[in-house]
Write a protein that holds these residues in place. Structure first.
Motif, mmCIF file in Angstrom:
data_model
loop_
_atom_site.group_PDB
_atom_site.id
_atom_site.type_symbol
_atom_site.label_atom_id
_atom_site.label_comp_id
_atom_site.label_asym_id
_atom_site.label_seq_id
_atom_site.Cartn_x
_atom_site.Cartn_y
_atom_site.Cartn_z
ATOM 1 N N THR A 196 0.837 -1.198 0.000
ATOM 2 C CA THR A 196 0.000 0.000 0.000
ATOM 3 C C THR A 196 0.873 1.250 0.000
ATOM 4 O O THR A 196 2.025 1.221 0.441
ATOM 5 N N GLY A 197 0.321 2.331 -0.495
ATOM 6 C CA GLY A 197 1.056 3.585 -0.546
ATOM 7 C C GLY A 197 1.192 4.229 0.814
ATOM 8 O O GLY A 197 0.546 3.841 1.789
ATOM 9 N N ARG A 213 -1.580 9.530 3.681
ATOM 10 C CA ARG A 213 -1.685 10.926 3.279
ATOM 11 C C ARG A 213 -1.799 11.804 4.516
ATOM 12 O O ARG A 213 -2.606 11.537 5.408
ATOM 13 N N THR A 266 -2.388 17.273 2.045
ATOM 14 C CA THR A 266 -3.629 17.218 1.272
ATOM 15 C C THR A 266 -4.248 18.602 1.124
ATOM 16 O O THR A 266 -4.734 18.971 0.047
ATOM 17 N N LEU A 278 -3.837 13.790 -9.973
ATOM 18 C CA LEU A 278 -3.876 13.611 -8.512
ATOM 19 C C LEU A 278 -4.434 12.227 -8.188
ATOM 20 O O LEU A 278 -5.529 12.086 -7.630
ATOM 21 N N ARG A 279 -3.689 11.192 -8.519
ATOM 22 C CA ARG A 279 -4.178 9.835 -8.294
ATOM 23 C C ARG A 279 -4.239 9.501 -6.814
ATOM 24 O O ARG A 279 -5.118 8.763 -6.384
ATOM 25 N N ARG A 280 -3.291 10.011 -6.042
ATOM 26 C CA ARG A 280 -3.265 9.683 -4.621
ATOM 27 C C ARG A 280 -4.401 10.328 -3.841
ATOM 28 O O ARG A 280 -4.679 9.931 -2.714
ATOM 29 N N TYR A 281 -5.057 11.324 -4.443
ATOM 30 C CA TYR A 281 -6.102 12.072 -3.726
ATOM 31 C C TYR A 281 -7.472 11.830 -4.331
ATOM 32 O O TYR A 281 -8.364 12.667 -4.186
ATOM 33 N N ARG A 282 -7.637 10.713 -5.006
ATOM 34 C CA ARG A 282 -8.941 10.409 -5.574
ATOM 35 C C ARG A 282 -9.935 10.104 -4.458
ATOM 36 O O ARG A 282 -9.584 9.527 -3.438
ATOM 37 N N SER A 322 -10.308 1.228 -4.264
ATOM 38 C CA SER A 322 -9.758 2.416 -3.607
ATOM 39 C C SER A 322 -9.667 3.611 -4.538
ATOM 40 O O SER A 322 -9.191 4.674 -4.114
ATOM 41 N N ARG A 346 -7.620 4.239 -6.660
ATOM 42 C CA ARG A 346 -6.225 4.498 -7.002
ATOM 43 C C ARG A 346 -5.626 3.251 -7.614
ATOM 44 O O ARG A 346 -5.995 2.128 -7.235
ATOM 45 N N GLU A 376 -3.748 0.045 -8.219
ATOM 46 C CA GLU A 376 -3.176 -0.930 -7.311
ATOM 47 C C GLU A 376 -2.308 -1.896 -8.102
ATOM 48 O O GLU A 376 -2.585 -2.186 -9.262
#
Length: 279
Positions: free
Chosen positions: A23-24, A27, A32, A107-111, A202, A204, A206
């Motif tokens: 997992t990343g 955040r 953010t 902004l893939r991490r903040y979807r 999620s 994002r 994976e």
């Protein structure tokens, strides 16, 4: 090992350990917030070229000066104000859809909820900036002529919105309405559709699972080979008389010979008969 001796039951295999996908990093709220504010600012600045494009496409409205700082339409039913509203609505919707697509890809991490709030706020900011920039193109020259020109002079009023604007609620709270909200509406609809069509729960990307994770184990923990399985799921005992790992002889396709019948047991002696001598 004789045929009458039952084969020892093999030990139960250990369940395979399936590793979890990485997992990343988590955040942070401060990061953010900074990313969201920067995205809204960039989208608001993009309202400047959007307003310039609207000023070029929207036609000016012909008016006639009727008094000090007053003018009336030069036509009974002018089409230019309707065209200005229409161009602004189309540009706003297109901008909102494109902005949602870019934010979704970048902004893939903040979807998720964060990305949805960002594109809606950015679309509203871009619409407000575009409206103020577009309506001020040529506005100073029009107002100067309206003050100095004699009554009855025909003038060209720059494009402005009639189906949208800002309304003061309770005299203190400015609330946008009308086609000023179309950019935010288009961004919200496009972003929601992208989230609904996402292949990842999620939202994002994976990592794809390793195919080796789904391969069943080939042996037991002590290194012994697993026995073969029959069609019902049970184990098949190794053939008696063959060494470990040796292949059995090929099976002929001809019908097998009938199995010889076992010898008949001797008949019991008749009652009263003399018993045979025991030696």
């Amino acid at each position: 090992m004789s045929p009458e001796t039952p084969a020892a039951e093999p030990p139960a295999p250990a369940p395979p350990v399936v590793p979890q996908p990485p997992t990343g990093p988590p955040r942070h709220p401060a990061r953010t917030l900074r990313v969201g504010a920067l995205t809204v600012l960039v989208m608001g600045l993009l309202g400047i070229p959007l307003g310039l494009l609207w000023a070029v496409l929207a036609p000016a409205t012909p008016v006639i000066k009727s008094g000090p700082t007053q003018a009336v339409y030069g036509q009974a039913q002018p089409e230019q104000p309707i065209a200005a509203d229409g161009w602004f609505s189309l540009l706003g919707l297109g901008f909102g859809v494109l902005a949602a697509l870019v934010v979704w890809l970048v902004l893939r991490r903040y979807r998720g909820p964060v990305g949805l709030v960002v594109v809606v706020a950015g679309g509203l900011a871009a619409a407000l900036v575009a409206w103020q920039v577009g309506r001020r193109i040529g506005l100073s020259g029009y107002e100067r002529l309206l003050d100095s020109a004699p009554d009855g002079t025909r003038l060209a009023k720059p494009a402005d919105l009639r189906a949208g604007g800002i309304e003061m609620v309770l005299g203190v709270l400015p609330v946008p309405h009308g086609n000023l909200l179309l950019a935010a509406f288009g961004a919200a609809v496009a972003y929601t559709l992208l989230a609904g069509w996402s292949r990842w729960p999620s939202l994002r990307p994976e990592p794809e699972p390793d195919p080796a994770w789904f391969v069943p184990p080939t042996g037991y923990p002590d290194g012994t080979a697993r026995p073969p399985l029959d069609h019902s799921g049970g184990t098949v005992a190794s053939p008696v008389g063959y060494p470990e790992g040796a292949a059995p002889p090929p099976v002929s396709s001809e019908p097998a010979a009938p199995w010889p019948a076992p010898p008949a047991a001797p008949a019991p002696p008749a009652p009263g008969a003399a018993e045979p001598p025991r030696g």
